[in-house]
Design a protein around this motif. Structure first.
Motif, mmCIF file in Angstrom:
data_model
loop_
_atom_site.group_PDB
_atom_site.id
_atom_site.type_symbol
_atom_site.label_atom_id
_atom_site.label_comp_id
_atom_site.label_asym_id
_atom_site.label_seq_id
_atom_site.Cartn_x
_atom_site.Cartn_y
_atom_site.Cartn_z
ATOM 1 N N GLU A 23 0.813 -1.226 0.000
ATOM 2 C CA GLU A 23 0.000 0.000 0.000
ATOM 3 C C GLU A 23 0.845 1.275 0.000
ATOM 4 O OE1 GLU A 23 -2.748 -0.403 3.291
ATOM 5 O OE2 GLU A 23 -4.076 -1.674 2.092
ATOM 6 N N ASP A 49 3.670 -1.528 10.256
ATOM 7 C CA ASP A 49 2.337 -1.612 10.841
ATOM 8 C C ASP A 49 1.859 -3.056 10.756
ATOM 9 O OD1 ASP A 49 0.688 -1.996 8.260
ATOM 10 O OD2 ASP A 49 1.755 -0.131 7.834
ATOM 11 N N GLN A 75 -0.606 -4.635 9.368
ATOM 12 C CA GLN A 75 -0.983 -5.160 8.053
ATOM 13 C C GLN A 75 0.250 -5.438 7.197
ATOM 14 O OE1 GLN A 75 -4.071 -2.991 6.059
ATOM 15 N NE2 GLN A 75 -3.745 -4.006 4.099
ATOM 16 N N VAL A 95 1.937 -8.626 8.257
ATOM 17 C CA VAL A 95 1.236 -9.805 7.731
ATOM 18 C C VAL A 95 1.614 -10.042 6.276
ATOM 19 C CG1 VAL A 95 -1.033 -10.729 7.116
ATOM 20 C CG2 VAL A 95 -0.692 -9.653 9.346
ATOM 21 N N VAL A 96 1.678 -8.964 5.493
ATOM 22 C CA VAL A 96 2.052 -9.078 4.085
ATOM 23 C C VAL A 96 3.472 -9.620 3.950
ATOM 24 C CG1 VAL A 96 2.535 -7.775 1.960
ATOM 25 C CG2 VAL A 96 0.469 -7.274 3.296
#
Length: 240
Positions: free
Chosen positions: A122, A165, A167, A170-171
């Motif tokens: 992102e 962060d 997220q 996790v990625v």
């Protein structure tokens, strides 16, 4: 994939940071390297990456000596330090294209890999901005993407989850599993023992420059938590 044999490194002043360390990281391994501050983790990692020279021992990557042929070794590895030092006068996309040029990626390959990784982490909308404007977490994401861009056979990371962060963490874990599923290997240090326990199939524990435990995560923990095993072997000086 990675073989470290009897590695020793002494700094000026006589401080021995690593002493007689040996371990093997095979293709498909996610290998966690844990220890307290100053235990020798970063010294070992920088030696593997070809940044630090060492007095004794040998390090080979895919069968190639990092001392005898560092360029060939570096062509198949990627290294992310705990505090990425990026070229802040470049934009994100300029930096990624610079890395892609170094590894001689084709236009189609680089565009696809940059696009996919930037979307996953992102940061697509920030690639046109100067890196100097990025937060620490954004710089960490950019460094990760630059490391993944040439699909390294060996990925070396020093505290990779610091500053990410939830997220993004996790990625990154998903990408680590994907890489190893394709035959690459990962060797990384972390202070987050829960992450190491869940993510790694193998773990090594270092104390005062000496390896004191190494093996499969399941064999080392034997039903206990990695945290409790770490405290036991580090506190007792036990060797497995």
């Amino acid at each position: 994939m990675l073989s470290i044999q009897n590695l020793s490194k002494t700094y000026k002043g006589g401080k021995k940071a690593v002493s007689g360390l040996s371990l093997e990281v095979a293709a498909g391994d996610i290998y966690g390297f844990i220890g307290h501050n100053g235990a020798g983790k970063t010294t070992t990692i920088k030696s593997v990456a070809g940044i630090l020279d060492f007095e004794e021992g040998e390090i080979t990557i895919d069968g190639i000596s990092i001392r005898e042929d560092p360029i060939r070794c570096k062509s198949v590895l990627a290294y992310i330090p705990d505090n990425p030092d990026l070229y802040e006068y470049l934009t994100g996309i300029q930096y990624l294209n610079f890395i892609a040029d170094i590894f001689r990626l084709s236009k189609s390959d680089r565009e696809m890999r940059i696009r996919n990784n930037a979307e996953d982490f992102e940061i697509t909308g920030a690639l046109g901005d100067l890196i100097s404007s990025y937060s620490h977490g954004m710089k960490q994401k950019l460094a990760i993407i630059s490391a993944l861009i040439h699909k390294p056979r060996l990925l070396i990371l020093d505290e990779p989850f610091v500053g990410l962060d939830p997220q993004a963490a996790v990625v990154l874990k998903a990408k680590m599993h994907e890489m190893c599923g394709e035959g690459s290997a990962i060797f990384f240090s972390t202070h987050v023992l829960d992450v190491a326990e869940k993510l790694c199939n193998k773990v090594a524990i270092i104390k005062n420059g000496t390896l004191i435990a190494a093996g499969s995560t399941a064999e080392l923990t034997k039903g206990e938590s990695l945290e409790s095993v770490f405290m036991e072997v580090v506190g007792n000086g036990k060797t497995n």
